[in-house]
Scaffold this active site. Structure first.
Site, PDB file in Angstrom:
ATOM      1  N   ARG A   1      47.658  27.266  36.333  1.00 23.30           N
ATOM      2  CA  ARG A   1      46.478  28.146  36.476  1.00 23.30           C
ATOM      3  C   ARG A   1      46.285  28.806  35.107  1.00 23.30           C
ATOM      4  O   ARG A   1      47.224  29.386  34.552  1.00 23.30           O
ATOM      5  CB  ARG A   1      46.746  29.228  37.519  1.00 23.30           C
ATOM      6  CG  ARG A   1      45.653  30.320  37.533  1.00 23.30           C
ATOM      7  CD  ARG A   1      46.166  31.628  38.106  1.00 23.30           C
ATOM      8  NE  ARG A   1      46.515  31.550  39.505  1.00 23.30           N
ATOM      9  CZ  ARG A   1      47.372  32.393  40.101  1.00 23.30           C
ATOM     10  NH1 ARG A   1      47.975  33.346  39.399  1.00 23.30           N
ATOM     11  NH2 ARG A   1      47.651  32.275  41.376  1.00 23.30           N
TER      12      ARG A   1
ATOM     13  N   ASP B   1      53.100  33.663  39.254  1.00 21.18           N
ATOM     14  CA  ASP B   1      52.227  34.437  38.362  1.00 21.18           C
ATOM     15  C   ASP B   1      52.920  34.640  37.020  1.00 21.18           C
ATOM     16  O   ASP B   1      54.145  34.604  36.937  1.00 21.18           O
ATOM     17  CB  ASP B   1      51.952  35.824  38.964  1.00 21.18           C
ATOM     18  CG  ASP B   1      50.982  35.787  40.136  1.00 21.18           C
ATOM     19  OD1 ASP B   1      50.261  34.794  40.295  1.00 21.18           O
ATOM     20  OD2 ASP B   1      50.961  36.773  40.901  1.00 21.18           O
TER      21      ASP B   1
ATOM     22  N   GLY C   1      44.779  36.825  30.788  1.00 17.69           N
ATOM     23  CA  GLY C   1      45.957  37.671  30.556  1.00 17.69           C
ATOM     24  C   GLY C   1      45.599  39.125  30.770  1.00 17.69           C
ATOM     25  O   GLY C   1      44.558  39.583  30.289  1.00 17.69           O
TER      26      GLY C   1
HETATM   27  C1  LIG Z   1      43.057  33.903  40.412  1.00 16.87           C
HETATM   28  C2  LIG Z   1      43.529  34.754  39.281  1.00 16.87           C
HETATM   29  C3  LIG Z   1      44.883  34.871  39.040  1.00 16.87           C
HETATM   30  C4  LIG Z   1      45.354  35.629  37.967  1.00 16.87           C
HETATM   31  N1  LIG Z   1      46.679  35.645  37.685  1.00 16.87           N
HETATM   32  C5  LIG Z   1      47.119  36.295  36.575  1.00 16.87           C
HETATM   33  C6  LIG Z   1      48.471  36.206  36.143  1.00 16.87           C
HETATM   34  O1  LIG Z   1      49.320  35.541  36.758  1.00 16.87           O
HETATM   35  N2  LIG Z   1      48.824  36.886  35.018  1.00 16.87           N
HETATM   36  C7  LIG Z   1      47.933  37.625  34.282  1.00 16.87           C
HETATM   37  O2  LIG Z   1      48.293  38.182  33.247  1.00 16.87           O
HETATM   38  N3  LIG Z   1      46.638  37.724  34.685  1.00 16.87           N
HETATM   39  C8  LIG Z   1      46.215  37.089  35.796  1.00 16.87           C
HETATM   40  N4  LIG Z   1      44.895  37.177  36.159  1.00 16.87           N
HETATM   41  C9  LIG Z   1      44.013  38.194  35.525  1.00 16.87           C
HETATM   42  C10 LIG Z   1      43.364  37.664  34.271  1.00 16.87           C
HETATM   43  O3  LIG Z   1      44.346  37.497  33.271  1.00 16.87           O
HETATM   44  C11 LIG Z   1      42.257  38.619  33.760  1.00 16.87           C
HETATM   45  O4  LIG Z   1      42.840  39.856  33.466  1.00 16.87           O
HETATM   46  C12 LIG Z   1      41.124  38.824  34.742  1.00 16.87           C
HETATM   47  O5  LIG Z   1      40.812  37.649  35.425  1.00 16.87           O
HETATM   48  C13 LIG Z   1      39.854  39.299  33.983  1.00 16.87           C
HETATM   49  O6  LIG Z   1      39.488  38.349  33.048  1.00 16.87           O
HETATM   50  P1  LIG Z   1      38.240  37.343  33.203  1.00 16.87           P
HETATM   51  O7  LIG Z   1      38.732  35.975  32.913  1.00 16.87           O
HETATM   52  O8  LIG Z   1      37.612  37.484  34.508  1.00 16.87           O
HETATM   53  O9  LIG Z   1      37.280  37.689  31.998  1.00 16.87           O
HETATM   54  P2  LIG Z   1      36.661  39.055  31.459  1.00 16.87           P
HETATM   55  O10 LIG Z   1      36.069  38.720  30.137  1.00 16.87           O
HETATM   56  O11 LIG Z   1      37.664  40.173  31.536  1.00 16.87           O
HETATM   57  O12 LIG Z   1      35.520  39.355  32.499  1.00 16.87           O
HETATM   58  C14 LIG Z   1      34.391  38.519  32.677  1.00 16.87           C
HETATM   59  C15 LIG Z   1      33.483  39.150  33.704  1.00 16.87           C
HETATM   60  O13 LIG Z   1      34.151  39.162  34.970  1.00 16.87           O
HETATM   61  C16 LIG Z   1      33.895  40.361  35.661  1.00 16.87           C
HETATM   62  N5  LIG Z   1      35.179  41.097  35.821  1.00 16.87           N
HETATM   63  C17 LIG Z   1      36.351  40.804  35.216  1.00 16.87           C
HETATM   64  N6  LIG Z   1      37.325  41.652  35.627  1.00 16.87           N
HETATM   65  C18 LIG Z   1      36.720  42.493  36.480  1.00 16.87           C
HETATM   66  C19 LIG Z   1      37.203  43.593  37.242  1.00 16.87           C
HETATM   67  N7  LIG Z   1      38.463  43.990  37.195  1.00 16.87           N
HETATM   68  N8  LIG Z   1      36.300  44.225  38.030  1.00 16.87           N
HETATM   69  C20 LIG Z   1      35.012  43.816  38.108  1.00 16.87           C
HETATM   70  N9  LIG Z   1      34.506  42.795  37.413  1.00 16.87           N
HETATM   71  C21 LIG Z   1      35.353  42.137  36.615  1.00 16.87           C
HETATM   72  C22 LIG Z   1      32.904  41.130  34.845  1.00 16.87           C
HETATM   73  O14 LIG Z   1      31.627  40.750  35.289  1.00 16.87           O
HETATM   74  C23 LIG Z   1      33.157  40.614  33.450  1.00 16.87           C
HETATM   75  O15 LIG Z   1      32.041  40.754  32.621  1.00 16.87           O
HETATM   76  C24 LIG Z   1      44.413  36.366  37.184  1.00 16.87           C
HETATM   77  C25 LIG Z   1      43.051  36.231  37.416  1.00 16.87           C
HETATM   78  C26 LIG Z   1      42.595  35.426  38.424  1.00 16.87           C
HETATM   79  C27 LIG Z   1      41.128  35.281  38.623  1.00 16.87           C
END
Ligand SMILES: Cc1cc2nc3c(=O)[nH]c(=O)nc-3n(C[C@H](O)[C@H](O)[C@H](O)COP(=O)(O)OP(=O)(O)OC[C@H]3O[C@@H](n4cnc5c(N)ncnc54)[C@H](O)[C@@H]3O)c2cc1C
Length: 309
Positions: free
Chosen positions: A182, A130, A186
């Site tokens: 991946r 991660d 962020g």
């Molecule tokens: C498999 C995976 C691994 C990850 N690993 C890391 C990592 O190693 N380091 C790191 O910094 N981040 C990691 N993340 C987290 C990532 O950086 C984002 O903070 C997180 O995925 C929210 O961003 P989004 O791309 O979904 O988009 P966003 O624009 O935040 O969200 C898009 C839509 O997704 C839904 N959504 C998003 N978050 C939530 C929530 N918490 N609760 C409910 N609905 C939500 C909502 O419908 C929202 O409108 C990971 C995410 C995933 C999916």
């Protein structure tokens, strides 16, 4: 404002000892965390696998402050790998380098990672590193590229965060190295000097990096719940003739289950990141920061359930 508050709270361990004893907080956490034990996490993975969805298990914990704690975490991750193999789960493992002692010493961290990756290789299970806050980005990438990728190849993968200004250059280099990446947006509180402050810029960066990875990357993972970006990935792959087996979508446990199901039904590889363990507090705070409305949503559900029982 709320986002910043939750991210601030995610770094306050003293608040955690208070929160952990709180029943409502524990139920909030259970929406995003598959329990505190490996048994509860394995049950969650089995349920996902039963629906044709792959998983990545994450033993919660980060920023350890004692070498023995880092070694103990590495030993537990080895047990997680062994359990995955014994139960024949369709599942790999994700780890954070600060849990493996990165802040205590590079050698300690490398030693712990080798222990995990050697066992993973024996069992045929890859491990994903991660990405944490920008204070760790350079050290994480340096360690991955110098000590781990040359030895373990496809057995180890990395994460790139689209909100970082440096990420376009990192992606280009990692594509050249045939590393498994991946891509996520962020999740940490970062200064404007290193990360795009505006969501529109983060989304634009994500779209551009995603297309690079889909077209030229090595088995990339598109990790987002954003329907616009997921739609764009699907259209791009189709237009370029990129087969669905060459990449995967990834989402977090408990988030957008409908979309997870839809992608699986459409024939895409879908993996869910399944965190478990007692150290769930910073992880929960980051999930609440992403969508503060979760607090009201989950609290509403908990109250409804309590009234029913
Ligand atoms: C498999 C995976 C691994 C990850 N690993 C890391 C990592 O190693 N380091 C790191 O910094 N981040 C990691 N993340 C987290 C990532 O950086 C984002 O903070 C997180 O995925 C929210 O961003 P989004 O791309 O979904 O988009 P966003 O624009 O935040 O969200 C898009 C839509 O997704 C839904 N959504 C998003 N978050 C939530 C929530 N918490 N609760 C409910 N609905 C939500 C909502 O419908 C929202 O409108 C990971 C995410 C995933 C999916």
């Amino acid at each position: 404002m709320l986002r910043r508050t939750f991210l601030y709270l995610s770094e306050q361990p003293r608040v955690f000892s208070f929160i952990r004893g709180n029943a409502l907080a524990r139920r909030l956490a259970s929406r995003f965390v598959a329990g505190e034990t490996l048994d509860t996490a394995v049950a969650a993975v089995r349920e996902l696998n039963g629906r044709g969805i792959m998983a990545s298990l994450d033993l919660l914990g980060e920023s350890v402050t004692a070498a023995d704690d880092a070694r103990a975490a590495a030993a537990t991750v080895v047990q997680v790998l062994e359990r995955i193999a014994a139960e024949r789960l369709d599942c790999n493992v994700s780890v954070k380098l600060t849990q493996m002692g990165l802040d205590l010493g590079r050698e300690l961290c490398v030693e712990n990672m080798r222990r995990i990756l050697d066992r993973g290789r024996e069992l045929g299970l890859p491990v994903r590193i991660d990405m944490e806050s920008s204070a760790h980005t350079e050290r994480t990438l340096e360690l991955f590229e110098r000590d781990l990728l040359p030895v373990y190849g496809d057995g180890v993968g990395i994460v790139i965060q689209a909100y970082l200004r440096r990420s376009a250059a990192d992606i280009e280099r990692l594509i050249g190295l045939k590393a498994r990446v991946r891509l996520c947006k962020g999740a940490y509180q970062e200064p404007a000097a290193v990360a795009f402050p505006a969501k529109a810029d983060v989304d634009r960066s994500y779209g551009a990096l995603m297309e690079q990875l889909l077209e030229r990357g090595h088995r990339p993972a598109v990790a987002t719940h954003d329907p616009a970006l997921i739609g764009r990935a699907r259209r791009f792959a189709e237009a370029k003739g990129i087969a669905a087996e060459r990449f995967e979508f990834q989402m977090l446990y408990g988030i957008r289950r409908d979309l997870q199901e839809e992608l699986r039904r459409a024939g895409y590889r879908m993996r869910v990141y399944v965190p478990f363990g007692t150290q769930w507090y910073p992880y929960l705070m980051r999930r609440l920061a992403e969508r503060p409305a979760n607090v009201a949503f989950i609290a509403g559900n908990v109250i409804r359930e309590s009234l029913r029982s």
